[in-house]
Enzyme design. Sequence first.
Site, PDB file in Angstrom:
ATOM      1  N   GLU A 180       0.824  -1.220   0.000  1.00  0.00           N
ATOM      2  CA  GLU A 180       0.000   0.000   0.000  1.00  0.00           C
ATOM      3  C   GLU A 180       0.851   1.260   0.000  1.00  0.00           C
ATOM      4  O   GLU A 180       0.323   2.360   0.141  1.00  0.00           O
ATOM      5  CB  GLU A 180      -1.015  -0.016   1.157  1.00  0.00           C
ATOM      6  CG  GLU A 180      -0.435  -0.307   2.522  1.00  0.00           C
ATOM      7  CD  GLU A 180      -1.503  -0.452   3.610  1.00  0.00           C
ATOM      8  OE1 GLU A 180      -2.662  -0.098   3.382  1.00  0.00           O
ATOM      9  OE2 GLU A 180      -1.149  -0.905   4.703  1.00  0.00           O
ATOM     10  N   CYS A 198      -6.974  -6.299  -1.280  1.00  0.00           N
ATOM     11  CA  CYS A 198      -7.993  -6.210  -0.223  1.00  0.00           C
ATOM     12  C   CYS A 198      -8.523  -4.788  -0.076  1.00  0.00           C
ATOM     13  O   CYS A 198      -9.375  -4.529   0.765  1.00  0.00           O
ATOM     14  CB  CYS A 198      -7.464  -6.733   1.104  1.00  0.00           C
ATOM     15  SG  CYS A 198      -6.080  -5.786   1.744  1.00  0.00           S
TER      16      CYS A 198
HETATM   17  C1  PEP Z   1      -6.094  -0.210   1.998  1.00  0.00           C
HETATM   18  O1  PEP Z   1      -5.356   0.714   2.321  1.00  0.00           O
HETATM   19  O2  PEP Z   1      -6.476  -0.420   0.832  1.00  0.00           O
HETATM   20  C2  PEP Z   1      -6.577  -1.159   3.022  1.00  0.00           C
HETATM   21  C3  PEP Z   1      -7.189  -2.263   2.699  1.00  0.00           C
HETATM   22  O3  PEP Z   1      -6.407  -0.833   4.336  1.00  0.00           O
HETATM   23  P1  PEP Z   1      -7.243   0.305   5.103  1.00  0.00           P
HETATM   24  O4  PEP Z   1      -8.363   0.728   4.210  1.00  0.00           O
HETATM   25  O5  PEP Z   1      -7.693  -0.318   6.368  1.00  0.00           O
HETATM   26  O6  PEP Z   1      -6.208   1.366   5.302  1.00  0.00           O
HETATM   27 MG    MG Z   2      -4.414   0.773   4.266  1.00  0.00          MG
END
Ligand code: PEP
Ligand code: MG
Length: 540
Positions: free
Chosen positions: A430, A501
């Site tokens: 990410e 995800c």
């Molecule tokens: C994302 O950053 O895409 C992720 C799945 O984590 P979060 O949305 O919890 O930061």
């Molecule tokens: Mg994230």
Amino acid sequence: MITIEGKSVFGGVSIGKLMFYKRNEKVIRRTHVDDVDAEWKRFEEAKNTAIDQLKVLYDKAIEDVGEANAMIFEIHQMMLDDLDYLESIEGIIRTQSVNAEYAVSTTADNFAQMFASMDDAYMQGRAADVKDVSERVLDILCGVSNGTREMTEPCIVAADDLAPSETVQLDKEKVLGFATMYGSSNSHTAILARTMNIPAVIGMGEALNPKYDGEMAIIDGFTGTLYVDPDEETLAKMQEKRAKDLEQKELLNQLKGKENVTKSGQKINVYANIGNVSDLGAVLKNDAGGVGLFRSEFLYLENSTYPTEEQQFAAYKQVVESMAGKKVIIRTLDIGADKQVDYFNLAKEENPALGYRAIRICLTRPEIFKTQLRALYRASVYGNLSIMFPMIISVKEVRKIKEIIEEVKAELREEGLPFKEDVELGIMIETPASVMMSRELAKEVDFFSVGTNDLTQYTLAIDRQNLALDEFYDPHHPAVLAMIKMAADNAHAEGKWIGICGELGADLELTEEFLKMGLDELSVSPAMVLPLRKKIRECE
Ligand code: PEP
Ligand code: MG
């Protein structure tokens, strides 16, 4: 419009006329009998007739609701042969020289009261069953026929309560929903409603007044609400809710148990994202192949202090156990940025999204990290657990994490606590840094999961929280897609699997592209599992 709140026992929306269930009234009088033997015989004959009727009902129920649910009518037959029950009836007839009707009715009241006063919710539910079988015998003794008035059109059946036999005898094709004044969610009526997929709300009390008989009504089985004589706005809203629900149920009918496979045979895993143990129901209902992201930080967000190892262990164990061998990927805590927790006492930052968050907290406050890792490793023996680390930017971080994991394992070993040695370890992709380092990172871990929400924010330099920038926050940006492709190629070059995800995984416009990139998994909100499966199956 009248709004009545009750308890939902089965979701769904139904719209139609209310029909109050009517029973044939019988008045049970206590009368003297001279020939107690003849009276006992009269009871026995009625009882045998009741058992014959229950056999017929059992066969009907097998067809309507399946063998497991039809069992109740076998149990009812057994209840009528229960020695305590029979002894009570015979004792009343013989010692008081009274009629069978009185003996049955008194016994039914006594037994129902006894069941109702038990602690166990299941046994309390049996009070309704003993009443139900006894009513059947009483109908036979009194010579009245059982039942409701003819249903000429589909309607919502309302009643004080419905006995299982009454529920099964209804014409299923014409029952839009159930609304009752009393009853428990453990009652067989509730169980049958769920099995028959009929929206049902129970426990509305006296507010569900028989004067509403024949009125137009709506059952919202999701919220446990009954609207009588709905206004136009409610009607329109509920019609829309009903249409959406039917669409989802239709998808479920068509696609439950089916593979996530394209027309040319390419397969991909479709998992679900959760934030809480309570989301598991939706995961299972929507037939997800596993949990692709459990945002464990919600355990911290819901608590007023650091959740203990035991608290965490219980939650993780429940998730892996409930998924019964399916993959469950739990992400270690991702606190910071928009997810602030008071008791972490994090300093105010100029740029929280670029600040002290996620793995950065874990690596500098290892006592918090270790508590979580201990709970995770202890839960690993209860199912198929993988652990994933957020916001990774370097190989150094991954190596440090692995060192801490070794310390945790050594502690557990020493304490004699069981854990799995080879828990699959993965990282979130990410940050642009993790993409650029993905070949090296892939050598260190078992899998990648792309967090497109943050990857978009960091690639495009756009704060995902800033509403004013919404029009610029474009997860379809070629730079973001190129990042995903690069991470996928590098993962595969090292023989590792990669999924998504972040929210983009559920973007059906990109499904084909993700398949082309060869992604191995997409993890989406539970409600998106089946629409995504549908889309995959339509792809070449
Ligand atoms: C994302 O950053 O895409 C992720 C799945 O984590 P979060 O949305 O919890 O930061
Ligand atoms: Mg994230």
